[in-house]
Design a protein around this motif. Structure first.
Motif, mmCIF file in Angstrom:
data_model
loop_
_atom_site.group_PDB
_atom_site.id
_atom_site.type_symbol
_atom_site.label_atom_id
_atom_site.label_comp_id
_atom_site.label_asym_id
_atom_site.label_seq_id
_atom_site.Cartn_x
_atom_site.Cartn_y
_atom_site.Cartn_z
ATOM 1 N N ALA A 47 -103.831 16.280 2.590
ATOM 2 C CA ALA A 47 -103.557 15.592 4.317
ATOM 3 C C ALA A 47 -102.832 17.005 5.761
ATOM 4 C CB ALA A 47 -102.838 14.451 4.641
ATOM 5 N N ILE A 48 -101.225 17.606 5.434
ATOM 6 C CA ILE A 48 -101.095 19.109 6.218
ATOM 7 C C ILE A 48 -102.326 20.237 5.746
ATOM 8 C CG2 ILE A 48 -99.188 20.715 6.204
ATOM 9 C CD1 ILE A 48 -97.327 18.708 4.786
ATOM 10 N N ILE A 49 -102.805 20.130 5.013
ATOM 11 C CA ILE A 49 -103.798 20.932 4.835
ATOM 12 C C ILE A 49 -104.520 20.950 5.343
ATOM 13 C CG2 ILE A 49 -105.452 22.803 3.712
ATOM 14 C CD1 ILE A 49 -102.949 22.311 0.961
ATOM 15 N N GLU A 50 -105.310 19.650 5.562
ATOM 16 C CA GLU A 50 -106.708 19.560 6.500
ATOM 17 C C GLU A 50 -105.619 19.687 7.718
ATOM 18 O OE1 GLU A 50 -110.088 16.263 4.566
ATOM 19 O OE2 GLU A 50 -107.614 15.732 4.386
ATOM 20 N N ALA A 51 -104.998 18.448 8.030
ATOM 21 C CA ALA A 51 -104.751 18.752 9.905
ATOM 22 C C ALA A 51 -104.401 19.680 10.281
ATOM 23 C CB ALA A 51 -102.839 17.789 9.671
ATOM 24 N N LYS A 52 -103.606 20.599 9.903
ATOM 25 C CA LYS A 52 -102.967 22.297 10.167
ATOM 26 C C LYS A 52 -104.228 23.163 10.500
ATOM 27 C CE LYS A 52 -98.623 20.776 10.699
ATOM 28 N NZ LYS A 52 -97.903 20.137 12.449
ATOM 29 N N ALA A 53 -105.445 22.640 9.368
ATOM 30 C CA ALA A 53 -106.312 24.025 8.975
ATOM 31 C C ALA A 53 -106.993 23.354 10.959
ATOM 32 C CB ALA A 53 -107.026 23.430 8.148
ATOM 33 N N GLY A 54 -107.491 22.639 10.633
ATOM 34 C CA GLY A 54 -108.012 22.086 12.294
ATOM 35 C C GLY A 54 -107.864 22.401 13.184
ATOM 36 N N GLU A 55 -106.416 22.030 13.603
ATOM 37 C CA GLU A 55 -105.742 22.244 14.621
ATOM 38 C C GLU A 55 -105.779 24.295 14.482
ATOM 39 O OE1 GLU A 55 -101.486 21.526 14.260
ATOM 40 O OE2 GLU A 55 -101.753 19.383 14.405
ATOM 41 N N THR A 115 -99.723 25.315 -3.498
ATOM 42 C CA THR A 115 -98.302 25.275 -2.585
ATOM 43 C C THR A 115 -97.856 24.109 -2.430
ATOM 44 O OG1 THR A 115 -99.924 24.676 -1.055
ATOM 45 C CG2 THR A 115 -99.431 26.693 -0.925
ATOM 46 N N GLU A 116 -96.500 24.577 -2.091
ATOM 47 C CA GLU A 116 -96.068 23.129 -2.649
ATOM 48 C C GLU A 116 -94.941 23.201 -0.875
ATOM 49 O OE1 GLU A 116 -93.228 22.510 -6.449
ATOM 50 O OE2 GLU A 116 -92.587 24.894 -5.384
ATOM 51 N N TRP A 117 -95.557 24.435 -0.104
ATOM 52 C CA TRP A 117 -94.692 23.966 1.025
ATOM 53 C C TRP A 117 -96.551 24.371 1.897
ATOM 54 C CZ3 TRP A 117 -91.667 21.250 3.594
ATOM 55 C CH2 TRP A 117 -91.354 20.855 4.621
ATOM 56 N N PRO A 118 -97.424 23.623 1.914
ATOM 57 C CA PRO A 118 -98.163 24.709 2.699
ATOM 58 C C PRO A 118 -98.684 25.007 4.172
ATOM 59 C CG PRO A 118 -98.646 22.080 2.457
ATOM 60 C CD PRO A 118 -97.854 22.739 2.000
ATOM 61 N N VAL A 119 -98.652 26.253 4.197
ATOM 62 C CA VAL A 119 -98.934 26.636 6.013
ATOM 63 C C VAL A 119 -99.999 27.378 5.766
ATOM 64 C CG1 VAL A 119 -97.711 27.832 7.820
ATOM 65 C CG2 VAL A 119 -95.957 26.624 6.185
ATOM 66 N N PRO A 120 -100.846 26.698 7.203
ATOM 67 C CA PRO A 120 -102.658 27.207 7.338
ATOM 68 C C PRO A 120 -102.591 28.219 8.625
ATOM 69 C CG PRO A 120 -102.537 24.862 6.989
ATOM 70 C CD PRO A 120 -101.037 24.815 6.962
ATOM 71 N N LEU A 121 -102.284 29.495 8.029
ATOM 72 C CA LEU A 121 -102.783 29.756 8.611
ATOM 73 C C LEU A 121 -104.982 31.403 9.372
ATOM 74 C CD1 LEU A 121 -99.577 31.991 7.520
ATOM 75 C CD2 LEU A 121 -99.342 30.430 9.338
ATOM 76 N N LEU A 122 -104.382 30.761 10.286
ATOM 77 C CA LEU A 122 -105.627 31.518 10.342
ATOM 78 C C LEU A 122 -105.836 32.987 10.980
ATOM 79 C CD1 LEU A 122 -108.193 30.008 13.391
ATOM 80 C CD2 LEU A 122 -107.431 31.964 13.840
ATOM 81 N N GLY A 123 -106.804 33.568 10.215
ATOM 82 C CA GLY A 123 -106.943 34.931 10.607
ATOM 83 C C GLY A 123 -108.481 35.173 10.036
ATOM 84 N N ASP A 124 -108.664 36.575 11.031
ATOM 85 C CA ASP A 124 -110.384 36.786 11.080
ATOM 86 C C ASP A 124 -110.577 37.941 10.825
ATOM 87 O OD1 ASP A 124 -108.997 39.221 12.803
ATOM 88 O OD2 ASP A 124 -109.171 38.957 14.425
ATOM 89 N N PHE A 125 -111.836 38.650 10.719
ATOM 90 C CA PHE A 125 -112.839 39.745 9.905
ATOM 91 C C PHE A 125 -113.652 40.387 11.003
ATOM 92 C CE2 PHE A 125 -115.325 35.731 8.213
ATOM 93 C CZ PHE A 125 -116.592 36.440 8.451
ATOM 94 N N ASP A 126 -114.134 41.264 11.176
ATOM 95 C CA ASP A 126 -114.877 41.956 11.780
ATOM 96 C C ASP A 126 -116.337 41.921 11.841
ATOM 97 O OD1 ASP A 126 -116.669 44.009 12.908
ATOM 98 O OD2 ASP A 126 -115.650 45.971 11.449
ATOM 99 N N PRO A 127 -116.655 41.191 12.726
ATOM 100 C CA PRO A 127 -118.853 40.853 12.945
ATOM 101 C C PRO A 127 -119.292 40.881 12.389
ATOM 102 C CG PRO A 127 -117.171 40.400 14.960
ATOM 103 C CD PRO A 127 -115.839 41.358 14.407
#
Length: 684
Positions: free
Chosen positions: A215-223, A246-258
């Motif tokens: 639930a944390i991964i879904e919510a934080k990834a969406g945010e 993971t035991e303490w999941p922290v979703p992070l957003l990154g990007d790549f070359d378009p």
């Protein structure tokens, strides 16, 4: 009443095994307690990459005395049978009870301390745990009698109330200490009981609930995605996998070359998902976004900047490889690639993939030229079939086997082949599973049908059939795909005609009866899942001595028959048919004789003859036109005359002429019904 906490801590458990392991722990533990007469109010199980745990609620401190009764052999049985029963129960013959010549044993088990029961239960569960893969470790691994576990077992918590349940597994003593997060926590964590377990681990950066981590991964990834104007492409399996990593999941957003978006989106999605376990994003227009979400297992001091940078670098290398494959593969036309298929063995008895392709191409062209697949250009069907497996030898499919067909479609379009050909190459494997789309484009339907029929014909010819749960060549899946294709597209194909063309033998088909039976069985299973009774499919599959290999027709007939037998007319006609069939069987009447009236018939007799005269041609015309509801309606007109006949007419009349005529009339009723469906197969 009190609660029991069990934690089994080890090195990292593979993510794919965790949820089943959590369920298995609860199931096995429940079964072990039940053997001692213990039933907790509830069992909650937990799993993280480094631990399996459960809490059993409301257990008594002692088990109640229980009495079990076992039935043994007869008192007259051989001595060996009695000896075996005594060994099983642990009693002597004098302790058995003789009840009407049968030995019974009553085994009384005194109550036990729950802690002792739990110690035995934990030992039994650990020893019997069904890991898909497990290992031995350390000095003890020299013997096959040593413990097997998914990864080396490092610690056990076993607390009943606040007290340690004494037990030891391969030198690992149960206690009350565990450890927290690898990087956010140091030292041992003391657990006082079930109630503080989850909270103390949360304070040490471990969320023990797999569901909460999801639930944390879904919510934080969406945010995180929404903050950049993106949305996450839903992927429940990937959410569960990240929660297992993971035991303490922290979703992070990154990007790549378009610029990498020039690569087909399916390639990028697989690269992100399969290779990197990243979530794929869409932009506001619904197109693939040049961004990703990774799930870290730490709360980074820099907010995840360094983690994202590292993941971006790894992803860039992966996408560079994919772009290179995409560019290189397009330099070679599919027709040239297809020439390499002769190097790949399809099956040792069935030749190469090139051999299969040639068979599929001929069959697809035939399906089109015969009009079996309507509105299909035979030349395009052959061209698409000749190229449909060519991408198997490309670099991209070598890296991503999941993209076979898909990449062929892209390469075909890139080299300017007709859209119908490109689409057929892309979709000819479909439908693969129940949820898969069913192709409807004519060229695609022809190639897909030909591919599946070739697989079925080839393996059936070599007598390599599915057995029980074993189906190594996915023939059931091919059959289901065939059925869904003909159902969605109204294809009217006789299996025996296709088999004769495939073999090149216009006189006989190699195993058409066996294959037809197999296909009827698959159709029966499929329709049963849709609510159509299996016996009605059987009744619609055969009549007389031949089996209908037009499976679309079998389905139409079965559905019409199901509707008919649900009516009063249908139910009563079925009863009348069975009565007639039973009389004929008893009298040994197999074929209907011509009816010659040498006497004045009774009214009900004459009425039934008149009803048959009217119903038989109507039903025959409806069957010929494949209007099975109309055929059933024609049969329905026989219901009242048959009822009246049995009420007022004596079949086994003393007059031989009347008896013979009336049996012939019943045979005519039976045959009239059989011309529509084989009612003898109906069990209701």
């Amino acid at each position: 009443m009190t609660d029991f906490l069990l934690e089994l801590r080890c090195e990292e458990i593979p993510a794919r095994m965790q949820l089943k392991a959590s369920d298995d722990l609860a199931r096995l533990f429940t079964e072990e307690l039940a053997k001692a007469g213990l039933k907790p109010a509830s069992i909650d199980s937990f799993v993280t990459p480094r631990r399996l745990a459960l809490i059993a609620r409301d257990l008594p401190l002692e088990t109640a005395a229980v009495s079990e009764e076992f039935k043994g052999p007869r008192t007259s049985a051989p001595a060996q049978a009695l000896e075996g029963f005594l060994r099983k129960t642990g009693l002597t013959q004098g302790q058995l009870e003789d009840r009407d010549g049968v030995w019974f044993a009553v085994v009384n088990k005194p109550g036990r301390a729950t802690a002792d029961v739990l110690a035995d239960a934990v030992q039994a569960v650990i020893r019997a745990f069904p890991w898909p893969k497990s290992m031995r470790w350390g000095a003890a691994s020299a013997t096959t009698e040593s413990l097997r576990w998914v990864r080396p077992l490092q610690g056990i918590i076993a607390l009943l109330g606040g007290e340690i349940v004494p037990l030891s597994i391969e030198g690992v003593e149960a206690g009350r200490e565990t450890v927290g997060h690898r990087f956010h926590s140091t030292g041992a964590i003391r657990i006082d009981g079930a109630d503080d377990y989850a909270d103390k681990l949360r304070a040490a950066y471990v969320i023990v609930s797999h569901q909460e981590r999801q639930a944390i991964i879904e919510a934080k990834a969406g945010e995180a995605a929404a903050a950049k104007g993106y949305s996450v492409i839903e992927d429940k399996g990937l959410v569960a996998e990240n929660a297992g990593l993971t035991e303490w999941p922290v979703p992070l957003l990154g990007d790549f070359d378009p610029e990498f978006l020039e690569v087909p989106p399916e390639v990028i999605q697989l690269t992100l998902r399969i290779n990197q376990k990243y979530f794929v994003l869409r932009d506001a227009t619904g197109k693939l976004a040049p961004a990703f979400i990774c799930t870290a297992n730490i709360e980074a001091k820099d907010g995840g900047v360094a983690i994202v940078a590292g993941n971006r670098k790894v992803l860039a290398a992966r996408l560079s490889d994919a772009r290179f494959f995409w560019q290189q593969d397009r330099k070679t036309p599919l027709a040239e690639q297809a020439k390499k298929l002769g190097r790949i063995t399809f099956h040792e008895k069935l030749g190469t993939v090139a051999d299969k392709v040639e068979r599929v191409a001929k069959l697809a062209e035939w399906l089109a030229s015969e009009g079996i697949v309507p509105n299909c250009d035979p030349a395009l069907a052959r061209q698409a079939a000749e190229l449909c497996k060519a991408d198997l030898v490309t670099e991209m499919v070598g890296e991503f086997p999941e993209l076979q067909g898909v990449m062929g479609g892209y390469y075909a379009r890139a080299e300017g082949l007709p859209d119908a050909v490109a689409d057929a190459i892309r979709d000819h494997y479909k439908p693969v599973g129940q949820g898969d789309d069913v192709p409807t484009a004519p060229v695609t339907v022809a190639v897909s049908l030909a591919d599946k029929l070739d697989t079925l014909f080839a393996f059936f010819r070599e007598n390599m059939l599915p057995t029980g749960s074993k189906d190594p060549f996915a023939l059931r899946r091919a059959a289901l795909g065939y059925l869904r294709l003909i159902q969605a597209n109204g294809v009217k194909l006789r299996l025996d005609s296709a088999a004769k063309f495939w073999t090149g033998d216009t006189q006989t088909a190699f195993a058409s009866v066996v294959l037809a039976d197999f296909m009827h069985d698959r159709l029966g299973v499929q329709l049963r899942e849709q609510g159509v009774r299996y016996d009605l499919v059987q009744a619609s599959s055969e009549w007389g001595t031949s089996s209908d290999d037009r499976l679309d027709r079998v389905e139409l007939r079965a559905k019409a028959l199901q509707s008919f037998v649900a009516t009063d007319d249908g139910a009563n006609l079925l009863a009348g048919y069975k009565r007639a069939a039973n009389i004929l069987k008893k009298e040994g009447v197999e074929q209907a004789e011509a009816i010659s009236l040498s006497y004045e018939p009774e009214k009900a007799e004459a009425d039934l003859i008149a009803a048959l005269d009217a119903a038989e041609p109507r039903a025959a015309q409806a069957v010929a036109a494949e209007e099975f509801e109309g055929a059933m309606a024609a049969l329905a007109t026989l219901r009242a005359p048959i009822d009246a006949f049995f009420e007022t007419v004596t079949v086994n009349d003393a007059d031989p002429a009347k008896r013979t005529t009336r049996l012939a009339l019943l045979a005519r009723v039976r045959d009239a019904v059989h011309n529509v469906a084989d009612f003898s197969k109906i069990t209701g």
